[in-house]
Design an enzyme around this catalytic site. Structure first.
Site, PDB file in Angstrom:
ATOM      1  NE  ARG A  93       5.887  -0.429  10.202  1.00 10.49           N
ATOM      2  CZ  ARG A  93       4.813  -0.482   9.429  1.00 10.49           C
ATOM      3  NH1 ARG A  93       4.782   0.188   8.293  1.00 10.49           N
ATOM      4  NH2 ARG A  93       3.769  -1.208   9.776  1.00 10.49           N
ATOM      5  CE  LYS A 152      -2.039  -1.105   3.896  1.00 12.07           C
ATOM      6  NZ  LYS A 152      -1.355  -2.366   4.207  1.00 12.07           N
ATOM      7  NE  ARG A 154       1.885  -4.908  11.113  1.00  6.68           N
ATOM      8  CZ  ARG A 154       2.925  -4.709  10.299  1.00  6.68           C
ATOM      9  NH1 ARG A 154       4.113  -5.223  10.587  1.00  6.68           N
ATOM     10  NH2 ARG A 154       2.787  -3.984   9.219  1.00  6.68           N
ATOM     11  NE  ARG A 207       7.572  -2.390   6.213  1.00  9.06           N
ATOM     12  CZ  ARG A 207       6.248  -2.442   6.222  1.00  9.06           C
ATOM     13  NH1 ARG A 207       5.555  -1.773   5.327  1.00  9.06           N
ATOM     14  NH2 ARG A 207       5.613  -3.166   7.120  1.00  9.06           N
ATOM     15  NE  ARG A 224      -4.999  -1.525   9.697  1.00 10.00           N
ATOM     16  CZ  ARG A 224      -3.897  -0.962   9.179  1.00 10.00           C
ATOM     17  NH1 ARG A 224      -3.942   0.250   8.695  1.00 10.00           N
ATOM     18  NH2 ARG A 224      -2.776  -1.626   9.141  1.00 10.00           N
TER      19      ARG A 224
END
Ligand code: AP5
Length: 208
Positions: free
Chosen positions: A152, A13, A163, A126, A87
């Site tokens: 992160r 996203k 998640r 990431r 969400r």
């Protein structure tokens, strides 16, 4: 142009939002980025910090409030891309109400679809450049040597798994909600970033 990007963690996203926002000259509004900025500034409620660290969703009221205020800014007058909001169905209903009050409408909701095993790899590897906000991937988009990288806190394997579970439990209802309202465009998020961008642009073009 008012767009929403929905998709599980690591679906791409943020990566796609940056390209689309550059093209349409609209701001990318990411509730995840706003919450992380609040955490970095020490202004985010410690309970919300804990929720994010465990991979859960923060209360609807917290993000609805953020979106209400952020979309009032001048740069959002001619449109915006909401990345990671709504969400849940209550968030989507609150967004509808807010837009209705302003005489505005969403053009399209793009759902990025990626298989679960790829999501784990995408999120866990990431890295983000702290200074530029550029998103990298240790395997698919290696960062330059001078990047100031951040891993992160919620990109650890067990948290990513939570998640993804949270997405499946809490966000699944959102797709039928937008399907019913005729706004949903499902896009295959697997392949080269540029190929996914082409598919996203195709989906937007159908509704613009
Ligand atoms: P948030 O920051 O929104 O995280 P997320 O939805 O889990 O999404 P990600 O940022 O992990 O992934 P992405 O889809 O943007 O992927 P990216 O482009 O970076 O939310 C974080 C937390 O905040 C939530 O868990 C929750 O606690 C809270 N929160 C936020 N919004 C909320 C809300 N509305 N309500 C309640 N709580 C909320 O890509 C991932 C990696 O893949 C990158 O390394 C990238 O380089 C790579 N990649 C991207 N595209 C490709 C491709 N095509 N091929 C190969 N690699 C690719």
């Amino acid at each position: 142009m008012r767009l929403v990007f929905v998709g599980p963690p690591g679906a791409g996203k943020g990566t796609q939002a940056k390209v689309i926002c550059d093209k349409y000259k609209i701001p990318q509004i990411s509730t995840g980025d706003m919450l992380r900025a609040g955490k970095a500034a020490g202004t985010l409620d410690p309970e919300l910090v804990k929720t994010m660290a465990s991979g859960g969703l923060v209360p609807d009221s917290a993000v609805i409030d953020l979106i209400r205020k952020r979309t009032e800014n001048d740069d959002a007058k001619n449109g915006f891309l909401l990345d990671g909001f709504p969400r849940t169905v209550p968030q989507a209903e609150a967004l509808n109400k807010l837009l209705e009050e302003r005489g505005q409408k969403l053009n399209v909701v793009v759902a990025l679809e990626v298989a679960k095993d790829l999501l784990m790899e995408r999120a866990c590897l990431r890295r983000t450049d702290k200074k530029t906000g550029q998103i990298y991937h240790l395997k698919y988009k290696p960062p330059p040597p001078d990047a100031d990288l951040e891993h992160r806190a919620d990109d650890k394997e067990d948290v990513v798994r939570n998640r993804i579970d949270t997405y499946e439990k809490m966000t699944a209802d959102l797709l039928p909600f937008y399907e019913k309202s005729g706004l949903l465009e499902r896009v295959d998020g697997v392949g080269e970033v540029a190929a996914v961008t082409d598919r996203v642009l195709g989906a937007i073009a159908k509704r613009a």
